[in-house]
Write a protein that holds these residues in place. Structure first.
Motif, mmCIF file in Angstrom:
data_model
loop_
_atom_site.group_PDB
_atom_site.id
_atom_site.type_symbol
_atom_site.label_atom_id
_atom_site.label_comp_id
_atom_site.label_asym_id
_atom_site.label_seq_id
_atom_site.Cartn_x
_atom_site.Cartn_y
_atom_site.Cartn_z
ATOM 1 N N ILE A 143 20.417 0.120 -5.210
ATOM 2 C CA ILE A 143 19.470 -0.980 -5.402
ATOM 3 C C ILE A 143 18.075 -0.426 -5.149
ATOM 4 N N ALA A 144 17.148 -0.699 -6.040
ATOM 5 C CA ALA A 144 15.756 -0.277 -5.902
ATOM 6 C C ALA A 144 14.883 -1.513 -5.803
ATOM 7 N N ALA A 145 14.065 -1.581 -4.762
ATOM 8 C CA ALA A 145 13.208 -2.736 -4.538
ATOM 9 C C ALA A 145 11.836 -2.258 -4.101
ATOM 10 N N MET A 146 10.827 -3.088 -4.331
ATOM 11 C CA MET A 146 9.463 -2.757 -3.959
ATOM 12 C C MET A 146 8.795 -3.978 -3.357
ATOM 13 N N ALA A 147 7.890 -3.722 -2.431
ATOM 14 C CA ALA A 147 7.066 -4.792 -1.882
ATOM 15 C C ALA A 147 5.827 -4.963 -2.749
ATOM 16 N N PRO A 148 5.266 -6.162 -2.849
ATOM 17 C CA PRO A 148 4.023 -6.345 -3.611
ATOM 18 C C PRO A 148 2.930 -5.437 -3.063
ATOM 19 N N GLY A 149 2.132 -4.893 -3.980
ATOM 20 C CA GLY A 149 1.055 -4.003 -3.574
ATOM 21 C C GLY A 149 1.461 -2.554 -3.423
ATOM 22 N N THR A 150 2.630 -2.180 -3.913
ATOM 23 C CA THR A 150 3.085 -0.789 -3.863
ATOM 24 C C THR A 150 3.151 -0.228 -5.276
ATOM 25 N N HIS A 151 3.401 1.071 -5.391
ATOM 26 C CA HIS A 151 3.521 1.681 -6.713
ATOM 27 C C HIS A 151 4.447 2.885 -6.638
ATOM 28 N N LEU A 152 4.884 3.357 -7.800
ATOM 29 C CA LEU A 152 5.742 4.540 -7.891
ATOM 30 C C LEU A 152 5.461 5.274 -9.180
ATOM 31 N N GLY A 153 6.001 6.506 -9.293
ATOM 32 C CA GLY A 153 5.834 7.299 -10.514
ATOM 33 C C GLY A 153 5.244 8.665 -10.223
ATOM 34 N N ALA A 172 11.389 6.595 -17.320
ATOM 35 C CA ALA A 172 11.659 7.744 -16.450
ATOM 36 C C ALA A 172 11.156 9.030 -17.089
ATOM 37 N N GLU A 173 11.353 9.163 -18.399
ATOM 38 C CA GLU A 173 10.855 10.354 -19.089
ATOM 39 C C GLU A 173 9.335 10.381 -19.091
ATOM 40 N N LYS A 174 8.705 9.218 -19.246
ATOM 41 C CA LYS A 174 7.241 9.173 -19.197
ATOM 42 C C LYS A 174 6.718 9.561 -17.819
ATOM 43 N N ALA A 175 7.424 9.157 -16.782
ATOM 44 C CA ALA A 175 6.990 9.488 -15.426
ATOM 45 C C ALA A 175 6.972 10.990 -15.207
ATOM 46 N N VAL A 176 7.872 11.724 -15.898
ATOM 47 C CA VAL A 176 7.915 13.171 -15.746
ATOM 48 C C VAL A 176 6.940 13.843 -16.697
ATOM 49 N N GLY A 225 0.799 -1.220 0.000
ATOM 50 C CA GLY A 225 0.000 0.000 0.000
ATOM 51 C C GLY A 225 0.830 1.266 0.000
ATOM 52 N N ALA A 226 2.143 1.143 0.177
ATOM 53 C CA ALA A 226 3.014 2.319 0.172
ATOM 54 C C ALA A 226 3.245 2.796 -1.249
ATOM 55 N N ARG A 227 3.833 3.976 -1.368
ATOM 56 C CA ARG A 227 4.106 4.547 -2.690
ATOM 57 C C ARG A 227 5.408 5.335 -2.648
ATOM 58 N N ALA A 228 5.999 5.461 -3.804
ATOM 59 C CA ALA A 228 7.179 6.319 -3.978
ATOM 60 C C ALA A 228 6.838 7.283 -5.106
ATOM 61 N N ALA A 229 5.940 8.202 -4.813
ATOM 62 C CA ALA A 229 5.458 9.125 -5.830
ATOM 63 C C ALA A 229 6.376 10.341 -5.911
ATOM 64 N N SER A 230 6.408 10.927 -7.091
ATOM 65 C CA SER A 230 7.093 12.193 -7.329
ATOM 66 C C SER A 230 8.532 12.157 -6.840
ATOM 67 N N ALA A 231 8.872 12.859 -5.746
ATOM 68 C CA ALA A 231 10.245 12.869 -5.255
ATOM 69 C C ALA A 231 10.728 11.480 -4.897
ATOM 70 N N GLY A 232 9.835 10.609 -4.436
ATOM 71 C CA GLY A 232 10.217 9.237 -4.118
ATOM 72 C C GLY A 232 10.735 8.483 -5.319
ATOM 73 N N THR A 233 10.199 8.784 -6.514
ATOM 74 C CA THR A 233 10.676 8.136 -7.733
ATOM 75 C C THR A 233 12.117 8.543 -8.031
ATOM 76 N N TYR A 234 12.436 9.812 -7.850
ATOM 77 C CA TYR A 234 13.814 10.275 -8.070
ATOM 78 C C TYR A 234 14.772 9.582 -7.106
ATOM 79 N N ILE A 235 14.379 9.474 -5.848
ATOM 80 C CA ILE A 235 15.253 8.832 -4.856
ATOM 81 C C ILE A 235 15.434 7.361 -5.176
#
Length: 467
Positions: A125-135, A198-202, A109-119
């Protein structure tokens, strides 16, 4: 004695047998492998909007990781975005870190939106738990309500569509957009991740789920927990600021670093609403101290709150026009107290105060809605109107009232002439006998009014005419 010798011989024989067996297994010239305990792993939590407090917390966490000689730093992240300046500071700290950094978007349920995507793109290493999203990394001013949509990407030589902006506003939007795209693409190329997405995310505010992000090579892997993440990255080789490092994280000791009181305090006071309220309390405290000199309490509280509020504002993206409107609103509200009723100055002051608070922060300095909330603005405007107009008006009306204590209370009172001769005599005022003088002739038994007092002598005149 003989028994001890036999025991020592048996012990030495066992040691020699074990050494011979190890030598036989490793072969001549090979060392016996010794499994050292892996370096600890430091875990830091990034929750909520990224701000000055977040940057300070990560600075402390990175220092703790260096002191512990950690083998990996894990940033467990759940954020909607935050300040651009704080985000760039965090990314620079990651890029300069001699210890590998892993960003782990968790829990479910967590997210790495906006600034989180840059970080996440900046991490080793970039990893995600199932059920999360970014962008959704589009700069916030590009998607502000009422703002024109960003122009689509075009090849060189294409003509802009009808109605597409080409003025100063459009040029500024393209400048901000292209800068954000180049920044995220450079991070993607540095870490070998998907630069096209990455360009699409912006440009398009694109988002991905955890499974889609792993498939598109936006993140390196999926992990159900921190322990699962450490098992999966064990043995990986990453390049840090000091060269390549091979991770040994399986069964490593995990150190979860909690933010210090200073980081928590910074996170609280740098909230736009809290900083705005502190600024108002500071102004009110100083005003009350001027109204009642010597109390010390309101002035002390006001100075402390004003300093803390200004400190918080100094690290946030301010809009000078908003600051000017706030000051103008306060000045107009104070001026309204010197005029009868609630007129144009009061209404203009409230309006300027609300608009100034609304535009107090520069939207270009954050990638989320970074502004003072409407409830706080309306409450502050109403408080200003009541306190400044009401209290100052009351003070001025009190100043205009007749004096009821001291020697000045005699002025304007009526008295009765008891004796009078050649412009001098005695009168009774408030049940007391006073010496009196008058320029106009008066007679005993007539009523007179006190015009002024000179020591113990009252200057009087007939009713309807003061001396």
């Amino acid at each position: 004695m003989r028994f001890r010798r036999v025991a020592m011989v048996l012990v030495l024989s066992c040691v020699a047998a074990l050494a011979a067996r190890a030598f036989a297994q490793t072969g001549p010239g090979q060392a016996v492998p010794i499994r050292a305990e892996p370096a600890p792993v430091v875990v830091l939590d990034i929750k909520g909007a990224i701000g000055v407090g977040t940057g300070h917390m990560l600075e402390e966490g990175f220092a703790r990781a260096r002191a512990e000689r950690a083998g990996l730093i894990v940033l467990r992240m759940d954020t909607p975005g935050g300040l651009v300046s704080a985000t760039r500071d965090i990314i620079q700290a990651i890029l300069a870190s001699p210890i590998p950094v892993a960003v782990y978007v968790a829990p479910a349920g967590a997210r790495a939106a906006s600034a989180g995507t840059y970080i996440a793109y900046a991490a080793h290493i970039a990893a995600m738990a199932p059920g999360t999203h970014l962008g959704a990394a589009t700069p916030v001013q590009m998607g502000a309500p009422g703002a024109p949509a960003p122009a689509p990407q075009r090849r060189e030589g294409d003509k802009p569509a009808e109605g597409e902006g080409g003025g100063q506003g459009g040029a500024m939007e393209r400048k901000v957009m292209n800068d954000a795209v180049a920044y995220l693409r450079s991070l993607a190329q540095l870490r070998g991740r998907n630069a096209e997405w990455a360009e699409k995310a912006v440009r398009d505010a694109a988002t991905l789920t955890a499974e889609e992000a792993a498939k598109e090579k936006v993140v390196d892997l999926l992990a159900g927990s921190v322990d699962d993440l450490l098992d999966r990255v064990d043995g990986r080789t990453v390049r840090t600021a000091e060269g390549e490092r091979t991770l040994a994280t399986r069964h490593a000791r995990v150190i979860v670093v909690e933010p210090s009181w200073k980081s928590r305090l910074l996170a609280v006071v740098t909230d736009p609403n809290v900083a705005f309220i502190l600024l108002m309390i500071g102004i009110y405290g100083i005003i009350f101290e001027f109204w009642s000199p010597g109390l010390a309490g309101p002035g002390l509280v006001g100075v402390i709150c004003l300093i803390v509020g200004l400190m918080a504002l100094s690290v946030m993206p301010l809009n000078l026009a908003g600051v000017a409107l706030l000051l103008a609103g306060l000045v107009m509200l104070a001026a309204e107290a010197f005029t009868p009723g609630f007129g144009v100055l009061g209404l203009g002051g409230v309006a300027a105060f609300i608009v100034g608070g609304l535009f107090l922060f520069d939207p270009a300095g954050a990638d989320i809605d970074f502004a003072v909330g409407w409830p706080v603005l309306l409450a502050a405007a109403a408080t200003n109107a009541l306190l400044i107009v009401g209290v100052l008006g009351m003070a001025l009306r009190t100043r205009r009232r007749a004096v009821v204590t001291g020697s000045e209370q005699m002025i304007g009172l009526e008295g009765e002439v008891l004796e009078w001769h050649a412009g001098r005599g005695r009168i009774r005022v408030h049940g007391e006998i006073w010496s009196a003088r008058a320029e106009d002739p008066v007679a005993p038994g007539t009523r007179v009014r006190v015009g002024r007092r000179d020591g113990l002598t009252l200057h009087v005149g007939p009713l309807g005419k003061e001396s």
